[in-house]
Every structure is written in C-alpha cells, then in structure tokens.
Design a protein around this motif. Structure first.
Motif, PDB file in Angstrom:
ATOM      1  N   ALA A  79      68.090  26.750  53.101  1.00 27.45           N
ATOM      2  CA  ALA A  79      68.374  26.503  51.399  1.00 27.45           C
ATOM      3  C   ALA A  79      67.432  25.600  50.995  1.00 27.45           C
ATOM      4  CB  ALA A  79      69.622  25.303  51.679  1.00 27.45           C
ATOM      5  N   THR A  80      66.420  24.527  51.594  1.00 30.03           N
ATOM      6  CA  THR A  80      65.231  23.762  51.038  1.00 30.03           C
ATOM      7  C   THR A  80      64.370  25.054  50.356  1.00 30.03           C
ATOM      8  OG1 THR A  80      65.288  21.808  52.199  1.00 30.03           O
ATOM      9  CG2 THR A  80      63.477  22.073  51.548  1.00 30.03           C
ATOM     10  N   HIS A  81      63.843  25.989  51.291  1.00 34.79           N
ATOM     11  CA  HIS A  81      63.282  27.293  50.616  1.00 34.79           C
ATOM     12  C   HIS A  81      63.275  27.742  49.987  1.00 34.79           C
ATOM     13  CE1 HIS A  81      59.959  29.835  51.792  1.00 34.79           C
ATOM     14  NE2 HIS A  81      60.811  30.783  51.782  1.00 34.79           N
ATOM     15  N   LEU A  82      65.029  28.550  49.149  1.00 36.54           N
ATOM     16  CA  LEU A  82      65.239  29.123  48.212  1.00 36.54           C
ATOM     17  C   LEU A  82      65.395  27.719  47.243  1.00 36.54           C
ATOM     18  CD1 LEU A  82      66.438  31.341  46.349  1.00 36.54           C
ATOM     19  CD2 LEU A  82      68.714  30.173  47.381  1.00 36.54           C
ATOM     20  N   GLY A  83      65.607  26.542  47.190  1.00 32.78           N
ATOM     21  CA  GLY A  83      65.039  25.455  46.011  1.00 32.78           C
ATOM     22  C   GLY A  83      63.801  25.769  45.288  1.00 32.78           C
ATOM     23  N   LEU A  84      62.619  25.345  46.239  1.00 31.42           N
ATOM     24  CA  LEU A  84      61.411  25.218  46.420  1.00 31.42           C
ATOM     25  C   LEU A  84      60.816  26.585  45.186  1.00 31.42           C
ATOM     26  CD1 LEU A  84      59.580  22.946  46.520  1.00 31.42           C
ATOM     27  CD2 LEU A  84      58.147  23.849  48.510  1.00 31.42           C
TER      28      LEU A  84
END
Length: 97
Positions: A79-84
């Motif tokens: 989710a962090t990767h997608l949010g970034l």
C-alpha cells in the motif's frame, strides 16, 4: 518486469533533466518540481525494494516455516508503494498543467 521499466523511466527522466539543467533551459519555477519528482522516483525504487524484501525473508513472510509455500509481500508495504506511485503521478500531472 516492472523494475526494469522503472529503471528505464528513471533514466529517461534523469538524462534530459541533467542536460537541460546544465544548459539552463528549465525555468527557475520548474526546477524544484523536477527535483521533487526525481526524489519521488528514487524513493519509489527504495520502497519497492523494501516491499519485495519483506516477502523474501522466510521468518517474517506468510510462508513461515514452509519454504514451498507461496511468498507474499507485506500488504502495508504494498500500500505504501502504491500510495507513493499515486503521489508521483499526481505530481507529474500537476507539473504538466
């Protein structure tokens, strides 16, 4: 697959950015945005590596104790990767407008 694409996109951003920066062809108001986008892209690569690393450690992954079970990455890191990635995309659109 998409790691190589990310590296290619990074190269396609850095080479012209460096060339036009040294020739002073980028307006001053656009330079901070370009540096920010470059930083977001580099951070995206680091977060992607951090995310994949979570699935490679057998003790902390979902395949705990069973090396034949499917390895999965941490959903929080995913989710962090997608949010970034979405933040980078919004920055690109904002800079293009």
């Amino acid at each position: 697959g998409h790691r190589m694409l990310g590296r290619f996109i990074g190269l396609c951003f850095v080479v012209p950015f460096t060339y036009f920066s040294f020739r002073r062809m980028i307006p001053n108001w656009l330079l901070p945005r370009c540096w920010g986008l470059l930083g977001l892209g580099a951070t995206q690569g680091l977060v992607g590596w951090w995310m994949v690393k979570s699935g490679l450690n057998i003790e902390t992954s979902s395949a705990f104790g069973d090396p034949n079970k499917e390895i999965r990455v941490s959903p929080y890191r995913l989710a962090t990767h997608l949010g970034l990635a979405l933040t980078t995309y919004v920055g690109l659109i904002w800079s293009a407008l």
